[in-house]
Design a protein around this motif. Structure first.
Motif, PDB file in Angstrom:
ATOM      1  N   CYS A  46       0.824  -1.233   0.033  1.00 22.97           N
ATOM      2  CA  CYS A  46      -0.080  -0.127   0.150  1.00 22.97           C
ATOM      3  C   CYS A  46       0.957   1.155   0.093  1.00 22.97           C
ATOM      4  CB  CYS A  46      -0.979   0.012   1.050  1.00 22.97           C
ATOM      5  SG  CYS A  46      -2.275  -1.252   1.188  1.00 22.97           S
ATOM      6  N   LEU A  57      -4.864   4.836  -2.843  1.00 24.17           N
ATOM      7  CA  LEU A  57      -4.530   3.692  -2.177  1.00 24.17           C
ATOM      8  C   LEU A  57      -3.966   3.923  -0.636  1.00 24.17           C
ATOM      9  CD1 LEU A  57      -4.227   0.623  -2.147  1.00 24.17           C
ATOM     10  CD2 LEU A  57      -2.306   0.741  -3.100  1.00 24.17           C
ATOM     11  N   ALA A  58      -2.722   4.661  -0.592  1.00 21.64           N
ATOM     12  CA  ALA A  58      -2.255   5.020   0.717  1.00 21.64           C
ATOM     13  C   ALA A  58      -1.447   6.322   0.632  1.00 21.64           C
ATOM     14  CB  ALA A  58      -1.532   3.564   1.247  1.00 21.64           C
ATOM     15  N   PRO A  59      -1.311   7.039   1.998  1.00 23.91           N
ATOM     16  CA  PRO A  59      -0.734   8.297   1.818  1.00 23.91           C
ATOM     17  C   PRO A  59       0.999   7.891   1.916  1.00 23.91           C
ATOM     18  CG  PRO A  59      -1.653   7.824   4.152  1.00 23.91           C
ATOM     19  CD  PRO A  59      -2.384   6.785   3.075  1.00 23.91           C
ATOM     20  N   ARG A  64       7.919  12.697   5.826  1.00 28.16           N
ATOM     21  CA  ARG A  64       7.090  13.505   6.599  1.00 28.16           C
ATOM     22  C   ARG A  64       6.766  12.887   7.740  1.00 28.16           C
ATOM     23  NH1 ARG A  64       1.873  10.760   5.835  1.00 28.16           N
ATOM     24  NH2 ARG A  64       0.830  12.415   7.283  1.00 28.16           N
ATOM     25  N   MET A  86      -6.655   2.036  10.480  1.00 26.49           N
ATOM     26  CA  MET A  86      -7.067   3.374  10.254  1.00 26.49           C
ATOM     27  C   MET A  86      -8.228   3.591   9.093  1.00 26.49           C
ATOM     28  SD  MET A  86      -4.499   6.361  10.050  1.00 26.49           S
ATOM     29  CE  MET A  86      -5.337   8.065   9.978  1.00 26.49           C
ATOM     30  N   LEU A  98      -9.040   8.695   1.061  1.00 24.95           N
ATOM     31  CA  LEU A  98     -10.311   8.092   1.825  1.00 24.95           C
ATOM     32  C   LEU A  98      -9.915   6.469   1.836  1.00 24.95           C
ATOM     33  CD1 LEU A  98     -12.774   9.243   3.082  1.00 24.95           C
ATOM     34  CD2 LEU A  98     -13.864   8.368   1.108  1.00 24.95           C
ATOM     35  N   MET A 101      -6.969   1.229   6.430  1.00 20.21           N
ATOM     36  CA  MET A 101      -5.696   0.427   6.539  1.00 20.21           C
ATOM     37  C   MET A 101      -6.155  -0.603   7.572  1.00 20.21           C
ATOM     38  SD  MET A 101      -1.937   1.525   8.174  1.00 20.21           S
ATOM     39  CE  MET A 101      -0.905   0.540   9.293  1.00 20.21           C
ATOM     40  N   LEU A 104      -2.479  -4.272  12.005  1.00 16.30           N
ATOM     41  CA  LEU A 104      -1.652  -5.244  11.609  1.00 16.30           C
ATOM     42  C   LEU A 104      -0.906  -5.902  12.907  1.00 16.30           C
ATOM     43  CD1 LEU A 104      -0.037  -3.676   8.639  1.00 16.30           C
ATOM     44  CD2 LEU A 104      -1.199  -5.766   8.749  1.00 16.30           C
ATOM     45  N   LEU A 107       1.394  -8.913  13.600  1.00 16.79           N
ATOM     46  CA  LEU A 107       2.881  -9.042  13.492  1.00 16.79           C
ATOM     47  C   LEU A 107       3.673  -9.074  14.671  1.00 16.79           C
ATOM     48  CD1 LEU A 107       3.270  -6.231  10.614  1.00 16.79           C
ATOM     49  CD2 LEU A 107       2.924  -8.917  10.152  1.00 16.79           C
ATOM     50  N   LEU A 116       8.607   0.510  11.005  1.00 19.23           N
ATOM     51  CA  LEU A 116       8.548   1.869  11.426  1.00 19.23           C
ATOM     52  C   LEU A 116      10.096   2.259  11.314  1.00 19.23           C
ATOM     53  CD1 LEU A 116       6.040   1.766  14.515  1.00 19.23           C
ATOM     54  CD2 LEU A 116       5.763   2.626  12.172  1.00 19.23           C
ATOM     55  N   ILE A 119      10.997   3.062   7.809  1.00 21.80           N
ATOM     56  CA  ILE A 119      10.160   4.306   7.489  1.00 21.80           C
ATOM     57  C   ILE A 119      11.155   5.559   7.707  1.00 21.80           C
ATOM     58  CG2 ILE A 119       8.096   5.722   7.506  1.00 21.80           C
ATOM     59  CD1 ILE A 119       6.482   3.031   7.916  1.00 21.80           C
ATOM     60  N   PHE A 164       1.725  17.435   9.285  1.00 18.28           N
ATOM     61  CA  PHE A 164       2.798  16.405   9.194  1.00 18.28           C
ATOM     62  C   PHE A 164       2.252  15.774   7.816  1.00 18.28           C
ATOM     63  CE2 PHE A 164       0.161  14.328  12.224  1.00 18.28           C
ATOM     64  CZ  PHE A 164      -0.041  13.158  11.515  1.00 18.28           C
TER      65      PHE A 164
HETATM   66  C1  HEC Z   1      -3.999  -2.248   3.047  1.00 16.55           C
HETATM   67  C2  HEC Z   1      -3.162  -0.945   2.688  1.00 16.55           C
HETATM   68  C3  HEC Z   1      -2.192  -0.667   3.746  1.00 16.55           C
HETATM   69  C4  HEC Z   1      -0.950  -1.513   4.605  1.00 16.55           C
HETATM   70  C5  HEC Z   1      -0.851  -2.986   4.287  1.00 16.55           C
HETATM   71  C6  HEC Z   1      -0.729  -0.612   5.173  1.00 16.55           C
HETATM   72  N1  HEC Z   1      -1.130   0.537   5.279  1.00 16.55           N
HETATM   73 FE1  HEC Z   1      -0.649   2.243   6.551  1.00 16.55          FE
HETATM   74  N2  HEC Z   1      -2.191   3.322   5.854  1.00 16.55           N
HETATM   75  C7  HEC Z   1      -2.973   2.865   4.733  1.00 16.55           C
HETATM   76  C8  HEC Z   1      -3.759   3.915   4.684  1.00 16.55           C
HETATM   77  C9  HEC Z   1      -5.042   3.799   3.444  1.00 16.55           C
HETATM   78  C10 HEC Z   1      -3.795   5.027   5.441  1.00 16.55           C
HETATM   79  C11 HEC Z   1      -4.649   6.056   5.583  1.00 16.55           C
HETATM   80  C12 HEC Z   1      -5.922   5.792   6.349  1.00 16.55           C
HETATM   81  C13 HEC Z   1      -6.823   6.802   5.932  1.00 16.55           C
HETATM   82  O1  HEC Z   1      -7.253   7.181   4.959  1.00 16.55           O
HETATM   83  O2  HEC Z   1      -7.718   7.108   6.968  1.00 16.55           O
HETATM   84  C14 HEC Z   1      -2.484   4.775   6.251  1.00 16.55           C
HETATM   85  C15 HEC Z   1      -2.065   5.204   7.402  1.00 16.55           C
HETATM   86  C16 HEC Z   1      -0.661   4.973   7.671  1.00 16.55           C
HETATM   87  C17 HEC Z   1      -0.117   5.865   8.936  1.00 16.55           C
HETATM   88  C18 HEC Z   1      -0.657   7.090   9.306  1.00 16.55           C
HETATM   89  C19 HEC Z   1      -0.412   8.279   8.348  1.00 16.55           C
HETATM   90  C20 HEC Z   1      -0.684   9.418   8.802  1.00 16.55           C
HETATM   91  O3  HEC Z   1      -0.572  10.583   7.909  1.00 16.55           O
HETATM   92  O4  HEC Z   1      -1.478   9.782   9.833  1.00 16.55           O
HETATM   93  C21 HEC Z   1       1.075   5.179   9.237  1.00 16.55           C
HETATM   94  C22 HEC Z   1       1.975   5.607  10.254  1.00 16.55           C
HETATM   95  C23 HEC Z   1       0.929   3.883   8.572  1.00 16.55           C
HETATM   96  N3  HEC Z   1      -0.115   3.716   7.886  1.00 16.55           N
HETATM   97  C24 HEC Z   1       2.102   2.922   8.624  1.00 16.55           C
HETATM   98  C25 HEC Z   1       1.882   1.475   8.034  1.00 16.55           C
HETATM   99  C26 HEC Z   1       2.954   0.577   8.493  1.00 16.55           C
HETATM  100  C27 HEC Z   1       4.253   0.773   9.255  1.00 16.55           C
HETATM  101  C28 HEC Z   1       2.459  -0.539   7.787  1.00 16.55           C
HETATM  102  C29 HEC Z   1       3.229  -2.021   7.713  1.00 16.55           C
HETATM  103  C30 HEC Z   1       3.487  -2.392   8.947  1.00 16.55           C
HETATM  104  C31 HEC Z   1       1.345  -0.274   6.995  1.00 16.55           C
HETATM  105  N4  HEC Z   1       0.850   1.215   7.178  1.00 16.55           N
HETATM  106  C32 HEC Z   1       0.557  -1.202   6.071  1.00 16.55           C
HETATM  107  C33 HEC Z   1      -2.757   1.556   3.885  1.00 16.55           C
HETATM  108  C34 HEC Z   1      -2.107   0.602   4.320  1.00 16.55           C
END
Ligand code: HEC
Length: 164
Positions: A46, A57-59, A64, A86, A98, A101, A104, A107, A116, A119, A164
């Protein structure tokens, strides 16, 4: 500096093309960024291999999210995103998402810390304290949060530390 970026790109591309082999490759490459293996396996589909995000899909996370990792409430937020998932609207770089997530929390503590930390490695902020497995374990024990509670937590962070 340029060299490091290039080698990270190579590893990222390699992982996309040969996901099954990349673990072997990365563990033998001494310069492999910390946490790249759990990040590639659990987050990159994502958030993309370099944390650059993907529209609809994902930010983006790279360059940042490190800012909020310098604050204790920001670190708690990042961990609670992993444990609670989220959903809802977020605006990043003036682009609305929109997305959803999935949580997870299944894990391992060290893999969440590793992902993390990967990142964090995508931006040049050496002052950021790495996430430890113990920090992840402590966050795991906290009460679960709903999607609206997560949205409120994010808004509080922005109010306290700026966007941020
Ligand atoms: C299925 C897709 C998906 C996967 C897999 C995923 N994420 Fe996300 N993540 C998202 C989406 C979509 C958002 C924003 C959610 C929203 O729109 O409210 C997000 C938001 C976040 C944010 C907050 C960003 C913000 O601006 O506040 C963090 C931190 C984050 N993800 C970390 C991770 C980490 C670390 C992993 C792996 C362990 C992970 N994500 C796996 C889709 C994913």
């Amino acid at each position: 500096m340029k060299k490091t970026i290039n080698s990270k790109w190579v590893i990222g591309l390699f992982s996309m093309v040969f996901p099954a082999l990349s673990g072997v490759f990365v563990s033998q490459a001494s310069a492999a960024p910390v946490g790249i293996v759990p990040y590639m396996a659990n987050c990159s589909s994502c958030h993309q291999p370099k944390g650059q995000g993907s529209s609809n899909l994902a930010p983006k996370l790279s360059n940042r999210i490190g800012k909020i990792a310098t604050f204790e409430d920001g670190r708690r937020y990042m961990l609670s995103v992993v444990f609670n998932g989220m959903a809802g609207r977020v605006v990043v770089d003036n682009m609305p998402f929109l997305g959803v997530m999935t949580p997870l929390g299944s894990l391992k503590d060290e893999d969440i810390a590793g992902a993390l930390n990967y990142i964090m490695s995508l931006q040049n902020m050496p002052q950021i304290k790495p996430f430890t497995a113990a920090e992840v374990k402590a966050a795991r024990a906290l009460p679960k949060k709903s999607a609206p509670q997560m949205t409120i937590e994010r808004q509080k962070l922005i109010a306290a530390h700026g966007p941020f």
